[in-house]
Every structure is written in structure tokens, then in C-alpha cells.
Design an enzyme around this catalytic site. Structure first.
Site, PDB file in Angstrom:
ATOM      1  N   LEU A  15       2.707   6.703   1.862  1.00 49.18           N
ATOM      2  CA  LEU A  15       3.833   7.244   1.109  1.00 49.18           C
ATOM      3  C   LEU A  15       3.399   8.298   0.111  1.00 49.18           C
ATOM      4  O   LEU A  15       4.171   9.187  -0.236  1.00 49.18           O
ATOM      5  CB  LEU A  15       4.552   6.115   0.349  1.00 49.18           C
ATOM      6  N   SER A  16       2.153   8.211  -0.348  1.00 50.17           N
ATOM      7  CA  SER A  16       1.677   9.079  -1.418  1.00 50.17           C
ATOM      8  C   SER A  16       1.491  10.501  -0.942  1.00 50.17           C
ATOM      9  O   SER A  16       1.077  10.759   0.187  1.00 50.17           O
ATOM     10  CB  SER A  16       0.351   8.541  -1.970  1.00 50.17           C
TER      11      SER A  16
ATOM     12  N   PRO B   8       0.812  -1.225   0.000  1.00 52.77           N
ATOM     13  CA  PRO B   8       0.000   0.000   0.000  1.00 52.77           C
ATOM     14  C   PRO B   8       0.840   1.267   0.000  1.00 52.77           C
ATOM     15  O   PRO B   8       1.826   1.379   0.740  1.00 52.77           O
ATOM     16  CB  PRO B   8      -0.805  -0.120   1.298  1.00 52.77           C
ATOM     17  N   CYS B   9       0.431   2.219  -0.846  1.00 51.91           N
ATOM     18  CA  CYS B   9       1.144   3.497  -0.915  1.00 51.91           C
ATOM     19  C   CYS B   9       0.468   4.557  -0.064  1.00 51.91           C
ATOM     20  O   CYS B   9       0.852   5.724  -0.089  1.00 51.91           O
ATOM     21  CB  CYS B   9       1.226   3.983  -2.365  1.00 51.91           C
ATOM     22  N   THR B  10      -0.544   4.160   0.727  1.00 55.01           N
ATOM     23  CA  THR B  10      -1.347   5.123   1.483  1.00 55.01           C
ATOM     24  C   THR B  10      -0.487   6.069   2.310  1.00 55.01           C
ATOM     25  O   THR B  10      -0.725   7.273   2.367  1.00 55.01           O
ATOM     26  CB  THR B  10      -2.314   4.376   2.419  1.00 55.01           C
TER      27      THR B  10
END
Length: 402
Positions: free
Chosen positions: A78-79, A74-76
Site C-alpha cells: 500500500l505504501s 503490512p503496508c508493503t
């Protein structure tokens, strides 16, 4: 010989489908791990022969014969559109279970699989590169050589400007021969038509995500917390309201390289929630053709054509690099390794059937646009104002007719 594949954080199977597109019968997916119930429905239907596990935190082990392991964690956290909590965030921190499984695999005396990781470019700079230091250190502790490259999905021909980090790690092949055996320098502006422009209608004061002949990155949410696709402006459209449309879920699937209808199943949800869930799943997926390019090069590694350059003193990790056993190399590479024939935006979106932006959406966007200093492409601001006026006129006439 058929390679065996396992997908962690599999979503709707973008990496796995891409590998099938790239390698055909030479790849089979044996295990998929995904905890989102709606995405599990897609995986069950589209990968009926793969074992499906719901939680990476209690997955006991990897299959003993796995050759390729994908992990689009998941990029939650990091985004830039997310919480930017970093690699230790609640969601992105799940990547630690990837390394736990790999260590268990090695301790059993089994050959470690080639690893594919996909994530957002923000991971290269977040917390002064902490995420990348963590990932590369863990990989090297397992004996992996690694390489990564930021790529733009438009290199595959799809009209979506989607930038992602693709990382390949292996102790059997040289990852540089996968990611840096192709180089074009980028697409010419002449590849893009000027008959449609994508942008984020949920923005206005900040970046619009402006993209000629493409949509900006499809994603599950927005700066306003609205799960919605970007909008498309079609300047030639005579009806001011119909000049601003949004892609359907089917269009989004196509823009991500999936067959139309890939997520079209009964989830037991009301229609609006079903559309929202499908849009979010597709927006969070990996562009399949990017994975297909990686798969093709894993099956047929090439000579490295991208030069090594000085690492420099920048705190941000470069857009392309490679390393092994404590050494790091900065690679000079564009975001367009190959140039597949470009497919224009209006080939993927049928303007005649695409839903137009609502009166509320246009009004809110126009208000924010006037407060910022963006959206100055010739005719764009005027077209937004005309669309708002047309909506207002239509609403007024509707009230009179009542």
C-alpha cells in the site's frame, strides 16, 4: 475490569505497548502473532506472558475473551515507498485472515472485539479507494461501526513527522467518540526550533521529506532500497562533516515512543545486520504514543467535537470519516487531535555521539541534489557541499599520512 488484548501482525508490539501506556493495569496482552524471527525475539522478551504465534494464516482462532484486537497489517503493498500493489498484494492481502478469524469468532456466538487498524495514508487513494471499500464493507458485514482519522505523530510530542491512518471499529462503543472527541487544528510553527532539520539523504531529485525540528517518517527502507534512518542537519555545528548525522537505533526507538533498548537483544547476527534488523523493525513499528491516545479514549470516550461535512465527489477517501450499515460520513478533523508538549529533535538525538553521514553518502546525495530543484532552505545546499569537500580533504590527508 481488565481488558484482554490480542495483536495480529504485531511487529515489535508498538500498539500493545501504547495501550499499556494509555491504560496501565487495565489492559493485558494475551496473544501476539508475528512471523519475522527477529521481531518474535523482541515480543518474547517484552511480552513474556503473551502466547506467541508465528503465522496468521494458520492461527486457529482468537482467544475467547479478547476485548481489543489490533491489526497493523503490512503496508508493503500500500505504501508509496513500497510496491503499491494494493489490498490484494501478497503482504497487505494477509488482512483477509483478520476477517476470517473475526467471522469464526462471531459464528461461535462470541462477542466481537473492538478493532484497531493502523496503516499508511496511501491506502485512502490507492486503486481509487479499493482498499478502503474492502475494509469498510467487511467491517459492516460483521456489524461493526467504524471511524478512521489520519494523524501526525507529532501531536503526541515526539519529533517525527509520521502520518498514519488509525481506524477503530466496534459494535459496543461509538468509534467517533474515540477518534473525534479531541481537536486542536494543528501545531503552530512556533512549536518547532530551527536548530536541526530532518531529511531523507537517500533522495535528492525527488522529495527530501524535509522536516524542521523533526525527522521525516522512520521506515524500514528508502527510495534507493537502502535500509537507513533519515539524516539530521545541525547548522550550528562547526565541523562540516559532523553537521550531518543520523539517529542511532536507540534514538529511533525514542522517536517512536519506545524505551531506549526495546530491541537491544542478541539475534545471532553480525553487528551490522543486527543494527539493520533493529532499524527496520523500529521503522515499521507504530508510534506507541499514538496508540496510547487511542487507548485512553477507548477507556474514556468523549463527546464528538469534530463536525460532519459534505462527502463531495472526490475519488480519494477523505482524511477522516465514519460509517455504519452502508452510511458514510466525512469528518472535518485535523491530524493533531491533541497537542502534547513538544519534545525537540535534539532532545532525542545526541549530536555528539550520533554517527555522521559517510563520505559516500554525502557525495551521492550532493550529486542527486544538484540534479533536482529541492533543498533550498537557506544554507543547506552550501552545507552539503562543504561536507563533501571536508570528506574529500580528510581522505586526501589520510592517504598522505599513510
Amino acid at each position: 475490569m481488565t481488558m484482554r488484548m490480542t495483536g495480529l501482525f504485531a511487529g515489535i508490539g508498538g500498539i500493545e505497548l501504547g495501550f499499556k501506556q494509555g491504560l496501565g493495569d487495565n489492559i493485558e496482552t494475551d496473544l501476539l502473532c508475528e512471523n519475522w524471527p527477529e521481531a518474535q525475539t523482541v515480543l518474547r522478551r517484552q511480552f513474556p506472558n503473551a502466547e506467541l504465534h508465528s503465522d496468521v494464516t494458520d492461527l486457529p482462532s482468537l482467544p475467547g475473551n479478547v476485548d481489543i484486537l489490533s491489526a497493523g497489517f503490512p503496508c508493503t503493498d500500500l505504501s508509496q515507498a513500497g510496491r503499491t500493489a494494493g489490498i490484494t498484494g501478497e503482504q497487505s492481502g494477509l488482512v483477509v485472515h483478520l476477517f476470517k478469524l473475526l467471522n469464526q469468532h462471531r459464528d461461535k456466538g462470541l462477542t466481537l472485539p473492538t478493532l484497531i487498524i493502523e496503516n499508511v495514508p496511501n491506502m485512502l487513494s490507492l486503486d481509487k479507494g479499493t482498499a478502503m471499500h474492502f475494509l469498510t464493507s467487511e467491517l459492516e458485514s460483521l456489524g461493526y461501526a467504524w471511524a478512521y482519522r489520519v494523524v501526525d505523530s507529532r501531536f503526541t510530542g515526539v519529533p517525527q513527522r509520521r502520518r498514519r491512518v488509525i481506524l477503530v471499529a466496534s459494535n459496543e462503543l461509538d468509534p467517533k467518540r474515540v477518534l473525534f472527541a479531541d481537536e486542536t487544528g494543528g501545531r503552530s510553527d512556533s512549536d518547532y526550533a530551527m536548530d536541526a532539520f530532518g531529511f531523507y539523504w537517500t533522495e535528492g531529485r525527488g522529495g527530501l521529506g524535509w522536516a524542521p525540528d523533526a525527522v521525516p517518517t522512520l521506515k524500514g527502507g528508502s527510495g534507493l532500497g537502502i535500509a537507513s534512518p533519515p539524516a539530521v542537519w545541525v547548522p550550528s555545528e562547526e565541523d562540516p562533516v559532523r553537521a550531518f548525522v543520523t539517529p542511532t537505533v536507540s534514538d529511533m526507538e525514542s522517536l517512536q515512543g519506545f524505551p531506549r533498548g526495546w530491541t537491544d537483544f542478541d539475534y545471532g547476527l553480525p553487528p551490522a545486520r543486527t543494527r539493520g534488523a533493529r532499524g527496520k523493525m523500529v521503522g515499521n513499528a507504530v508510534t506507541t504514543r499514538v496508540a496510547a491516545w487511542v487507548a485512553g479514549r477507548i477507556g474514556n470516550p468523549g463527546d464528538v467535537v469534530c463536525p460532519t461535512v459534505d462527502w463531495g465527489q472526490a475519488k480519494r477517501w477523505p482524511n477522516a470519516a465514519a460509517g455504519f450499515d452502508g452510511t458514510r460520513e466525512r469528518i472535518e478533523a485535523s491530524e493533531f487531535p491533541v497537542l502534547a508538549p513538544y519534545e525537540h529533535l535534539l532532545e532525542h538525538i545526541d549530536v555528539s555521539t550520533a554517527p555522521n553521514l559517510s563520505a559516500r553518502a554525502i557525495a551521492g546525495f550532493h550529486s542527486r541534489l544538484q540534479q533536482g530543484n529541492l533543498g533550498w532552505h537557506p544554507g543547506f545546499r552550501e552545507a552539503v557541499a562543504q561536507a563533501e569537500d571536508a570528506h574529500l580533504l580528510g581522505n586526501a590527508l589520510g592517504k598522505v599520512n599513510k
